[in-house]
Design a protein around this motif. Structure first.
Motif, short mmCIF file in Angstrom:
data_model
loop_
_atom_site.label_atom_id
_atom_site.label_comp_id
_atom_site.label_asym_id
_atom_site.label_seq_id
_atom_site.Cartn_x
_atom_site.Cartn_y
_atom_site.Cartn_z
N UNK A 1 39.30 33.41 62.32
CA UNK A 1 38.56 33.04 63.53
C UNK A 1 37.80 34.24 64.08
N UNK A 2 36.77 33.99 64.82
CA UNK A 2 36.06 35.11 65.43
C UNK A 2 34.57 35.05 65.29
N UNK A 3 34.04 34.08 64.56
CA UNK A 3 32.60 33.92 64.53
C UNK A 3 31.87 34.63 63.43
N UNK A 4 32.55 35.47 62.64
CA UNK A 4 31.90 36.15 61.53
C UNK A 4 32.06 35.28 60.27
N UNK A 5 31.00 34.71 59.72
CA UNK A 5 31.12 33.81 58.58
C UNK A 5 31.60 34.54 57.32
N UNK A 6 32.51 33.89 56.60
CA UNK A 6 33.10 34.48 55.39
C UNK A 6 32.74 33.60 54.20
N UNK A 7 32.19 34.20 53.17
CA UNK A 7 31.87 33.49 51.92
C UNK A 7 32.88 33.91 50.86
N UNK A 8 33.23 32.97 49.99
CA UNK A 8 34.25 33.21 48.96
C UNK A 8 33.66 32.87 47.60
N UNK A 9 34.08 33.64 46.58
CA UNK A 9 33.73 33.32 45.19
C UNK A 9 34.98 33.53 44.35
N UNK A 10 35.29 32.53 43.52
CA UNK A 10 36.44 32.61 42.61
C UNK A 10 35.92 32.65 41.18
N UNK A 11 36.38 33.64 40.44
CA UNK A 11 35.97 33.80 39.04
C UNK A 11 37.22 33.91 38.19
N UNK A 12 37.34 33.01 37.22
CA UNK A 12 38.48 33.04 36.30
C UNK A 12 37.98 33.50 34.94
N UNK A 13 38.76 34.38 34.29
CA UNK A 13 38.33 34.94 33.01
C UNK A 13 39.52 35.16 32.09
N UNK A 14 39.20 35.34 30.82
CA UNK A 14 40.23 35.51 29.80
C UNK A 14 39.79 36.62 28.84
N UNK A 15 40.75 37.42 28.42
CA UNK A 15 40.45 38.52 27.49
C UNK A 15 40.32 37.98 26.07
#
Length: 200
Positions: free
Chosen positions: A82-96
């Motif tokens: 909370x607090x008004x600062x927008x948060x963007x998220x990115x999820x990246x899944x990877x394999x060796x």
């Protein structure tokens, strides 16, 4: 006349008022600065906790996640920050992928296979397989062949509530972006997204 002049120099009436007037701008500046600095550290702290919470939620998934679940993670982040600062998220899944000796992915060998890269509500651009190769040996520790991890990235655009100058002294906090980069190993073999077609 000399006696009166010496008495005038030694007189201390109103001294507290004068000192107060001289120090008041500095006291106001200090109060404003503490408020702004506290807001910066609070924003960083709650964003970090939200990112770790999302990483923990994803690490517990036994089945492939779907887009609805992924978009719901944005609601979780918004609730936790909370607090008004927008948060963007990115999820990246990877394999060796390192079929030859020594069978590891690090700065000198192996490559990453992108399982998926997605941002809830498409707030951040997806990463390509070429993009994630730069993480080898720098942002991600050495992985064995077939080992999988996923990365939760957050980005918050911090807007300074007050950019104040008092007595020529700038508080020093400008609008900027803060981010987290959290690497997590899933509790099952790997984290996959339904319909991505990469977890075969």
């Amino acid at each position: 006349l000399k006696h009166r002049f010496v008495a005038f120099l030694r007189q201390e009436d109103g001294l507290v008022l004068v000192e107060g007037l001289l120090t008041m701008p500095l006291v106001i500046w200090a109060l404003v600065a503490m408020f702004i600095y506290w807001d910066v550290f609070r924003t960083i702290n709650v964003t970090q906790k939200a990112a770790y919470s999302v990483a923990d939620l994803l690490s517990r998934q036994k089945a492939d996640i779907n887009t609805t679940y992924l978009n719901g993670l944005q609601d979780v982040v918004d609730f936790l920050t909370p607090g008004g600062h927008p948060v963007a998220v990115r999820i990246t899944s990877l394999e060796c992928v390192a079929p030859t000796a020594p069978g590891v992915c690090n700065s000198s060998g192996g490559s990453y296979k992108r399982l998926f890269s997605k941002s809830p509500d498409n707030k951040v651009a997806e990463l390509t397989e070429a993009d994630i190769q730069a993480w080898k040996g720098t942002r991600i520790a050495t992985l064995s062949n077939g080992e999988s991890v996923f990365v939760v990235e957050t980005q918050v655009d911090f807007k300074a509530q007050l950019q104040t100058v008092l007595m020529g002294l700038l508080v020093g906090v400008q609008d900027q972006s803060f981010g987290e980069f959290i690497v997590t190993r899933p509790r099952n073999r790997r984290l996959c997204l339904q319909g991505a077609g990469t977890c075969t």
